[in-house]
Design a protein around this motif. Sequence first.
Motif, PDB file in Angstrom:
ATOM      1  N   ALA A  66      -5.121 -67.379   0.063  1.00 40.55           N
ATOM      2  CA  ALA A  66      -4.789 -68.721  -0.435  1.00 40.55           C
ATOM      3  C   ALA A  66      -5.543 -69.819   0.298  1.00 40.55           C
ATOM      4  O   ALA A  66      -6.093 -70.741  -0.318  1.00 40.55           O
ATOM      5  CB  ALA A  66      -3.284 -68.946  -0.343  1.00 40.55           C
ATOM      6  N   GLU A  70      -8.122 -72.568  -1.330  1.00 42.96           N
ATOM      7  CA  GLU A  70      -7.783 -73.997  -1.319  1.00 42.96           C
ATOM      8  C   GLU A  70      -8.806 -74.811  -0.539  1.00 42.96           C
ATOM      9  O   GLU A  70      -9.139 -75.936  -0.920  1.00 42.96           O
ATOM     10  CB  GLU A  70      -6.392 -74.179  -0.723  1.00 42.96           C
ATOM     11  N   LYS A  71      -9.297 -74.249   0.567  1.00 41.14           N
ATOM     12  CA  LYS A  71     -10.297 -74.932   1.395  1.00 41.14           C
ATOM     13  C   LYS A  71     -11.454 -73.959   1.648  1.00 41.14           C
ATOM     14  O   LYS A  71     -11.550 -73.362   2.725  1.00 41.14           O
ATOM     15  CB  LYS A  71      -9.676 -75.395   2.709  1.00 41.14           C
ATOM     16  N   SER A  79     -11.465 -77.619  -3.430  1.00 41.87           N
ATOM     17  CA  SER A  79     -10.658 -76.456  -3.756  1.00 41.87           C
ATOM     18  C   SER A  79     -11.208 -75.727  -4.977  1.00 41.87           C
ATOM     19  O   SER A  79     -11.714 -76.338  -5.925  1.00 41.87           O
ATOM     20  CB  SER A  79      -9.213 -76.881  -4.025  1.00 41.87           C
ATOM     21  N   LEU A  81      -9.160 -74.066  -6.756  1.00 37.01           N
ATOM     22  CA  LEU A  81      -7.947 -73.922  -7.540  1.00 37.01           C
ATOM     23  C   LEU A  81      -7.582 -75.213  -8.251  1.00 37.01           C
ATOM     24  O   LEU A  81      -7.887 -76.306  -7.770  1.00 37.01           O
ATOM     25  CB  LEU A  81      -6.778 -73.511  -6.631  1.00 37.01           C
ATOM     26  N   SER A  82      -6.924 -75.089  -9.387  1.00 34.68           N
ATOM     27  CA  SER A  82      -6.406 -76.239 -10.121  1.00 34.68           C
ATOM     28  C   SER A  82      -5.074 -75.846 -10.756  1.00 34.68           C
ATOM     29  O   SER A  82      -4.824 -74.664 -11.013  1.00 34.68           O
ATOM     30  CB  SER A  82      -7.401 -76.711 -11.183  1.00 34.68           C
ATOM     31  N   ASN A 136       3.301 -72.565  -8.706  1.00 30.97           N
ATOM     32  CA  ASN A 136       2.132 -72.628  -7.825  1.00 30.97           C
ATOM     33  C   ASN A 136       1.017 -71.670  -8.238  1.00 30.97           C
ATOM     34  O   ASN A 136       0.030 -71.543  -7.518  1.00 30.97           O
ATOM     35  CB  ASN A 136       2.554 -72.350  -6.373  1.00 30.97           C
ATOM     36  N   GLN A 138      -2.302 -70.874 -10.070  1.00 30.36           N
ATOM     37  CA  GLN A 138      -3.384 -71.837 -10.299  1.00 30.36           C
ATOM     38  C   GLN A 138      -4.597 -71.171 -10.933  1.00 30.36           C
ATOM     39  O   GLN A 138      -4.861 -69.988 -10.695  1.00 30.36           O
ATOM     40  CB  GLN A 138      -3.793 -72.488  -8.966  1.00 30.36           C
TER      41      GLN A 138
END
Length: 366
Positions: A66, A70-71, A79, A81-82, A136, A138
Motif C-alpha cells: 500500500a 500511495e507514495k 500516487s 491510486l485513485s 478504500n 482503489q
Amino acid sequence: MSRPDVIVIGGGIAGISAAALLAADCAVLVLEAERQTGYHSTGRSAAIFIRNYGNETLRALNAASAGALEKPEGVSDRSLLSPRGEMIVAAEDELDALAAYADGAEGLETLTPAEAMELVPILRPEAVRGAVLERNAQDIDVDRMLTGYLRLLKARGGRIETGAPVTALGRRGGLWRVEAGGAAHAAPVVVNAAGAWAGQIAALAGLGAAPLQPFRRSAAILPAPEGRDIRAWPLFASATERWYAKPEAGKLLVSPADEDPVAPHDAFVDDTALAEGLHRFEQAVAIRVARVEHAWAGLRTFAPDRTPIVGFDPGAEGFFWLAGQGGYGVQTAPALAAATARLVAGAAPDLPPAVTAALSPARFHP
C-alpha cells in the motif's frame, strides 16, 4: 556472452519491478519473450487495489504494498491510486460466501440492500440480500506504474531485451547460462518471473514439473447503462465470483470471472464462457447486455495453495522463483519486488516471517 549479476526472465510488472529494485545494487538483464513489456497479464489487468483480496498471506502482501502504491518514490511523482471502492453483493444462496469473505477482513462496512442499490442502482433486489463495502479499494494506474518501474530500471543501468524467448537454460561452472532471442547470457542468479510460462522455464532449468496452472479470465467493455452516470460507482461483484463489474473510462467493464485451466498462450476470449458470464451478470441487474464493444482475455497463474512462490529453489542454486501471483500480481508487485531484492542480496524481507515462509518454494519440496 553478456555477464550480468542477475537475469530476470519475464517483463511483466513482477519482473520489471523486481529488476528495478535489484538494479540499485547489481547489474540486471531482463529477458522478455514478447516485443513489448507488460504484454500479457499486466496489460490485461482489471487494475484495482483491494486490500481484502486473497488469502491471509496475500492480504499481508497487499498491506505491505500500500505505501509504495500511495507514495511510489522513484516510480512516479504522485500516487498510483485513485478512489473507486469495492462492493460485494450476495443473493440468498451466496450469504455464506459473503460471510466467509468478511471473516478476517479489515475496513469493511456492512450495507443494507437498499444502501447497496443506492450505490449501484441497476442491481436487482433479489441479487442483493446482503452486501459489504470496502471504501478504500482503489483503481491502479497500471500503465504509469509499469512505465515508472521501467524508467527506474534503465536509470540504474538495467537492460531489457524484448523479443527474446528463452530456449535453453542450465547451470554450469557456478553460472546459469541462458540462450534467448539468438543471444547467450550467463549470471549466478536467475529470477523466474515468467508468469504463465514460469513452469516451462523451470522445466528448461531441469527442475521438472512445477506446481503452477494458468487459468483464463475474460472481460468485456459494455456501453454505460443509458441515462446513468456511473463514474462514482464502486467495483461491484457477486460473493461467489459469478461476475464482477466496474466503471472503466466512462463505460462498464464486466467479467464473467471465468477460470478455465489452459496451457500458457496468448489468451483469447472463449465466446461461450463470455456469453454465459454475461448472462449471469444480466440476472443480477436490471439492464440487458445489448452490445459488447470490446472483449479480451488474460491468464492468471496459481500454485495449488493460491499463494505466490517467491524465493530461492532449495534444489537449484541461484534459481529464484517470482511466480504464481494469480490475479494479485499488480497490487502485490511492490511488496514482492522488495522481498525479491532483499532475498537475492541474502537479507530477510521486510515481511512477517510467517509470510516469507508461506511464499517459499521450499513448501513444495519434501
